[in-house]
Design a protein around this motif. Structure first.
Motif, PDB file in Angstrom:
ATOM      1  N   ALA A  14       0.829  -1.204   0.000  1.00 34.98           N
ATOM      2  CA  ALA A  14       0.000   0.000   0.000  1.00 34.98           C
ATOM      3  C   ALA A  14       0.861   1.250   0.000  1.00 34.98           C
ATOM      4  CB  ALA A  14      -0.918  -0.006   1.220  1.00 34.98           C
ATOM      5  N   ALA A  15       1.876   1.270   0.863  1.00 35.51           N
ATOM      6  CA  ALA A  15       2.759   2.439   0.918  1.00 35.51           C
ATOM      7  C   ALA A  15       3.445   2.673  -0.421  1.00 35.51           C
ATOM      8  CB  ALA A  15       3.798   2.251   2.026  1.00 35.51           C
ATOM      9  N   ILE A  66       0.333   7.685   4.664  1.00 35.42           N
ATOM     10  CA  ILE A  66       0.909   7.958   5.981  1.00 35.42           C
ATOM     11  C   ILE A  66       0.485   6.876   6.972  1.00 35.42           C
ATOM     12  CG2 ILE A  66       0.883   9.559   7.937  1.00 35.42           C
ATOM     13  CD1 ILE A  66       0.671  11.835   5.865  1.00 35.42           C
ATOM     14  N   GLU A  67      -0.781   6.457   6.894  1.00 37.09           N
ATOM     15  CA  GLU A  67      -1.259   5.391   7.778  1.00 37.09           C
ATOM     16  C   GLU A  67      -0.462   4.108   7.548  1.00 37.09           C
ATOM     17  OE1 GLU A  67      -3.430   3.333  10.604  1.00 37.09           O
ATOM     18  OE2 GLU A  67      -3.322   5.496  10.213  1.00 37.09           O
ATOM     19  N   GLY A 119       6.075   1.295  11.139  1.00 41.19           N
ATOM     20  CA  GLY A 119       7.036   1.786  12.112  1.00 41.19           C
ATOM     21  C   GLY A 119       7.921   2.914  11.623  1.00 41.19           C
ATOM     22  N   ARG A 120       7.456   3.668  10.638  1.00 42.28           N
ATOM     23  CA  ARG A 120       8.271   4.741  10.069  1.00 42.28           C
ATOM     24  C   ARG A 120       7.929   6.094  10.691  1.00 42.28           C
ATOM     25  NH1 ARG A 120       7.097   2.580   3.892  1.00 42.28           N
ATOM     26  NH2 ARG A 120       8.563   0.812   3.939  1.00 42.28           N
ATOM     27  N   PHE A 132       0.160  12.870  13.299  1.00 43.61           N
ATOM     28  CA  PHE A 132       1.314  13.619  13.812  1.00 43.61           C
ATOM     29  C   PHE A 132       1.481  13.350  15.310  1.00 43.61           C
ATOM     30  CE2 PHE A 132       3.238  18.063  14.587  1.00 43.61           C
ATOM     31  CZ  PHE A 132       4.524  17.604  14.312  1.00 43.61           C
ATOM     32  N   MET A 133       0.383  13.361  16.053  1.00 44.93           N
ATOM     33  CA  MET A 133       0.451  13.090  17.484  1.00 44.93           C
ATOM     34  C   MET A 133       1.022  11.699  17.755  1.00 44.93           C
ATOM     35  SD  MET A 133      -3.267  14.706  18.532  1.00 44.93           S
ATOM     36  CE  MET A 133      -3.324  13.937  20.156  1.00 44.93           C
ATOM     37  N   LEU A 134       0.582  10.730  16.979  1.00 46.45           N
ATOM     38  CA  LEU A 134       1.059   9.363  17.176  1.00 46.45           C
ATOM     39  C   LEU A 134       2.538   9.242  16.818  1.00 46.45           C
ATOM     40  CD1 LEU A 134      -0.146   6.744  18.167  1.00 46.45           C
ATOM     41  CD2 LEU A 134      -0.734   6.171  15.804  1.00 46.45           C
ATOM     42  N   ALA A 135       2.940   9.891  15.706  1.00 43.15           N
ATOM     43  CA  ALA A 135       4.354   9.842  15.309  1.00 43.15           C
ATOM     44  C   ALA A 135       5.238  10.517  16.354  1.00 43.15           C
ATOM     45  CB  ALA A 135       4.522  10.502  13.946  1.00 43.15           C
TER      46      ALA A 135
END
Length: 278
Positions: A134-135, A178-179, A185-186, A211-214
């Protein structure tokens, strides 16, 4: 015919540009190119060029713009005049139909169609749990964009609507890419990109959640919580709304150091609010 609209307008026939320099013929070509191989009604073209107050000469003027485009097409076709078989004419490429006009792409390339194909493959990979695939597919789709769609075209009502539609499709693909990267894990690799995105789309809840999660996964818990507070302040001030329940849950789980227990917010109707700073 090769068509590019995900950035500057560029249309080539037989390897030669048929993109006019005059603003209104460019509008006509842009609208025809976006709907290649489909009839664009005269009423739609008229609305694009003049809105709700077309001049009495609108039909005649539109025909003049079509003739100008056909002259460019004819010049491009002349480059291949010695080819075998019955030669195509400009009228075969830009076809007059009973209620409008049709630009015959002849099986050529279109960056919009390539984007839709690649992003669709990426979405199916996400659904199947193939996050590397997907990425990869979504990154290829987004790489087709070189700027804002039709960045160098003076857009009327119809093109403005099409540009908004394309930008929404771009944001959906970006969100899913992004998801996928987060699931791989990036998170540290995403920080710079997400910093730019949350400043551009100041009330886009999904981007802020990502962004918060990253940030949290990168050991920057305080900054993750500050990001939530900035977004909440802006939502309340500009829209009179609190963040979505999903985003509030994510903030709570970051406070309690268990953010992985919260699903990334999936905005419902009216929750994905896009207010670019520009």
């Amino acid at each position: 015919m090769d068509i590019e609209v995900l950035g500057a307008l560029a249309v080539q026939e037989n390897g030669a540009s048929i993109t006019p320099t005059a603003p209104k013929p460019r509008q006509v070509l842009a609208l025809l190119a976006l709907h290649a191989d489909r009839v664009v009604p005269v009423a739609t073209l008229t609305d694009e060029l003049w809105g709700q107050t077309p001049p009495r000469s609108a039909r005649t003027t539109l025909q003049t713009y079509v003739l100008q485009l056909r002259e460019l097409i004819a010049a491009a076709l002349a480059r291949d005049a010695g080819a075998a078989g019955a030669p195509r004419t400009a009228k075969d490429v830009l076809v007059t139909m009973p209620c409008g006009y049709l630009l015959a792409a002849g099986g050529g390339g279109s960056d919009v169609r390539a984007f839709e194909r690649l992003s669709g493959t990426g979405y199916r990979a996400m659904d199947a749990g193939d996050f590397p695939g997907a990425a990869r597919q979504l990154r290829e789709a987004l790489a087709l964009w070189t700027g804002t769609a039709l960045a160098d075209v003076q857009a009327g009502p119809q093109l403005q609507m099409e540009v908004k539609r394309l930008e929404e499709s771009r944001l959906c693909a970006l969100d899913q890419r992004i998801e996928a990267d987060l699931r791989l894990g990036r998170h540290r690799e995403l920080l710079a990109e997400l910093t730019v995105l949350v400043n551009r789309y100041r009330t886009h809840e999904t981007l802020h959640a990502q962004f918060m999660l990253a940030l949290y996964r990168s050991g920057r818990r305080g900054e993750a919580l500050e990001t939530y507070q900035r977004l909440r302040t802006l939502l309340v001030k500009d829209l009179g709304l609190e963040p979505s329940a999903a985003l509030q849950r994510l903030q709570w789980f970051i406070l309690t150091a268990h953010p992985e227990s919260a699903a990334a917010p999936a905005p419902g109707p009216g929750r994905e609010r896009l207010l670019p700073t520009s």
